[in-house]
Design a protein around this motif. Sequence first.
Motif, PDB file in Angstrom:
ATOM      1  N   HIS A 101       0.849  -1.200   0.000  1.00  0.00           N
ATOM      2  CA  HIS A 101       0.000   0.000   0.000  1.00  0.00           C
ATOM      3  C   HIS A 101       0.877   1.239   0.000  1.00  0.00           C
ATOM      4  N   GLU A 170      -5.085   1.532   2.659  1.00  0.00           N
ATOM      5  CA  GLU A 170      -4.897   0.503   3.682  1.00  0.00           C
ATOM      6  C   GLU A 170      -5.009   1.070   5.090  1.00  0.00           C
ATOM      7  N   TYR A 201       6.162  -6.956  10.009  1.00  0.00           N
ATOM      8  CA  TYR A 201       7.502  -6.728  10.552  1.00  0.00           C
ATOM      9  C   TYR A 201       8.013  -7.962  11.256  1.00  0.00           C
TER      10      TYR A 201
HETATM   11 ZN   LIG Z   1       0.939  -1.221   6.363  1.00  0.00          ZN
END
Ligand SMILES: [Zn+2]
Lengths: 480, 480
Positions: A101, A170, A201
């Motif tokens: 995004h 997003e 992450y």
């Molecule tokens: Zn994101």
Amino acid sequence: MSSFDKLFSKIDELKPTFINRLAKAVEIPAVSSDESLRPMVVKKAEFLLEQLEANGFTDIQRKELGTQPPPVNDENLQLPPVILSRYGNDPAKKTVLVYGHYDVQPASIEDGWESEPFKLVINEEKQLLRARGATDDTGPLTGWINVIQAHREAGIELPVNLITCFEGMEESGSLGLDALIAREATQYFKDVDAVCISDNYWLGAKKPCLTYGLRGCNYYQITINGPAADLHSGIFGGVIAEPMIDLVQVMGTLADSKGNILIKGIEEMVAPITDKESKSYDNIDFSLEDIEAASGSKTSLYQKKEDILMHRWRYPSLSIHGVEGAFSGQGAKTVIPAKVSGKFSIRTVPDIDSDKLTNLVVEHCNKAFKNLGSPNTCVAELIHDGNYWLSDPYNSSFSAAAKATKAVYGVEPDLTREGGSIPITLTFQDELKTSVMLLPMGRGDDGAHSINEKLDISNFMKGMKLMAAYLHYYAESPEK
Amino acid sequence: MSSFDKLFSKIDELKPTFINRLAKAVEIPAVSSDESLRPMVVKKAEFLLEQLEANGFTDIQRKELGTQPPPVNDENLQLPPVILSRYGNDPAKKTVLVYGHYDVQPASIEDGWESEPFKLVINEEKQLLRARGATDDTGPLTGWINVIQAHREAGIELPVNLITCFEGMEESGSLGLDALIAREATQYFKDVDAVCISDNYWLGAKKPCLTYGLRGCNYYQITINGPAADLHSGIFGGVIAEPMIDLVQVMGTLADSKGNILIKGIEEMVAPITDKESKSYDNIDFSLEDIEAASGSKTSLYQKKEDILMHRWRYPSLSIHGVEGAFSGQGAKTVIPAKVSGKFSIRTVPDIDSDKLTNLVVEHCNKAFKNLGSPNTCVAELIHDGNYWLSDPYNSSFSAAAKATKAVYGVEPDLTREGGSIPITLTFQDELKTSVMLLPMGRGDDGAHSINEKLDISNFMKGMKLMAAYLHYYAESPEK
Ligand SMILES: [Zn+2]
Ligand SMILES: [Zn+2]
Ligand SMILES: [Zn+2]
Ligand SMILES: [Zn+2]
């Protein structure tokens, strides 16, 4: 591909180009939640369209999603476009859809940033790139374009067909994207074999991971209704059945302070742990200190790594978020609120059925309220739900990503799940009937939605090598 | 005084004058909570000063109270003056201090008023006077001036010395008044024998009453502190001990849905009921229907008149008002609040000692929290307290008012208490060491703080006769 030397050298060689591309992208303040910045979100989309064009992508489509549904100030506000494009269209090759995004969270230097958030700072000392969007998600998104550029300039054929699906909403609920995916499932996306989402992450700051599961979220509200209007507690205190007292009693039956959900029947729906899963926690780079650092407190319910991770990933949890309708300000107000709604949510995991869960919750609340013998009325209801997602972390896509991690980082990736939801993951899986993988580029301490968002230069560079190697290993995998 | 005929005739004769005085007074929008209207509050004070002067009051003092303490927008905002004045100064006579307030609650026709709130409407059909301040408290306040005018014009000597204490900040916490009363206790107020406050209402709409008790109010806060900042419930739900879950558990131990306070030791402090008090409820004009009408619901905890009144007046009650720091909006928000404060208050009655109560509450909360075994921290504390007030309803002042009620209305007044607090009552009693009485003019359905505030013309006229007769009967009573 026996060696990635040539490809990886080219990626290293192009480092200034790639950082420059990221710098240009993050300078556009594409904050999707700020209506006044919508033209900037569109401008960023246009920048990416140029980049795709310049790097040989074909069939580039700017998909408009129409006007943004209410609540909205400008009722003619257009949603930002979804960008579809291809690189390669060889029926003999597998097709990988990559999602990213280009919109970002709000940011302002007044929030406490060390530098202008919409200006990329290259910190040579700490070897990191700081800007809003660096890690979430402009870094990873441009990473895919960079990977293609590296292949082209190195003269290496891309072993798969690549499709991009880049959205600009997003951070504001991915409005319009579900419908687009459903429409394109049999059109633009019809040959997709695997979906790779790079928008999460590492668990910590040291070890790469692959993410194969997300919890779902069912959000509930218990509303207790009493007198016709708020009342003076001097006049009515002790005389009237107070909705807030009833609500506290009912909410007190939901969960205890040890992390246990007290609603019967939920535990029984949770999938048992297999030996394989149980072992998978052994090598994960995580500790009690990580959760203490992340929460800024020593208030963890569990001390052992395995317990913490399992309760974040594979067990349901219940959180009480607040109360609507009661006094919520500072100081003292002596009113008896007439109608109060308690808000709570349950994070769901395999094999909790959302409808069955809602039945259990509503029945539980009704029974708890009935036990009070109160003359007030009580309604417990679902506000929204979103299902959990779980993939096989040993399928061909994950195996390719694991090999790629080993090739780039020299270690086996941790196999992780996440406690929160990324609803689009499930949409891709359900609509395209393909496997989906979450392949993170950044670290757990990147500050995705906080001040001083950063992406370590090593994560950026190795992240692109990881993406490239993943495509090659996946191309080599036996299944199509 | 064997007959009030001449005095009462004069009051009837002056009806147009009195209504006109009220009309002029309520046209000044003296809203003490609105800083921008402060000049109007002062203007109303000046109108009253003129009225006192014109009606022969002496030693008229406009007492300035200085600047209003923060929080305030204009840090130089002056408090409105307290108006002191005398009528008569004969050492052989008793001295009665009458209290009233000339400020009013906010009001706007947009709130749903049938007519402009700051314009007196004389509704001949319903025989009522409608305006903000009609019953609270401009009607009763001007009533005292009118009583003096009637005596003067009828050529009847006032049998007591009268002192007025009219303030302009009652609807905003009576700022500055406590200190003024303390200062004047040995000065302007040094000869006061009895205080009469006409700033409350009949219990219902049919029968006059005298009010001899008020509950106190102790306001508490329980603060639970967990992580350093609000957390994402996806990532931390089930892993971290949530302050809101702890708070709900602790608040659940305070009171049940049947109106019982669950904190040990409070019940034991409540003064037992005497036979005399018990019998005093028999004739009170009140019923279950009244509480159902007032609350707009059938959510009363008790069905019998005596139970309802006793729980409003002579038993303590606990109300939970809300939570600070948690989600309080509409819809769904999935945050785990880091720090939450639950607010509750206990209405106090004889013989609950405020400090002892606070000790019991704090100990109770600490113990309840400790039982949870939570790693969070908990602080329970008193935010403010105000003591209950209880007078002897058969003392000379009350006896005089009871006789006056019989003379004017032809019935014995109900002896009532109120559930809420009027802190100034206790201040007068404590500082002047005199008996204090609440002598209502208006009815329970006057809508003091609501739209369409009114005062029935009969209550206005008979109320002034009641004030006058009270002064005469009190003058005749043996004690000085
Ligand atoms: Zn994101
Ligand atoms: Zn984000
Ligand atoms: Zn008042
Ligand atoms: Zn008032």
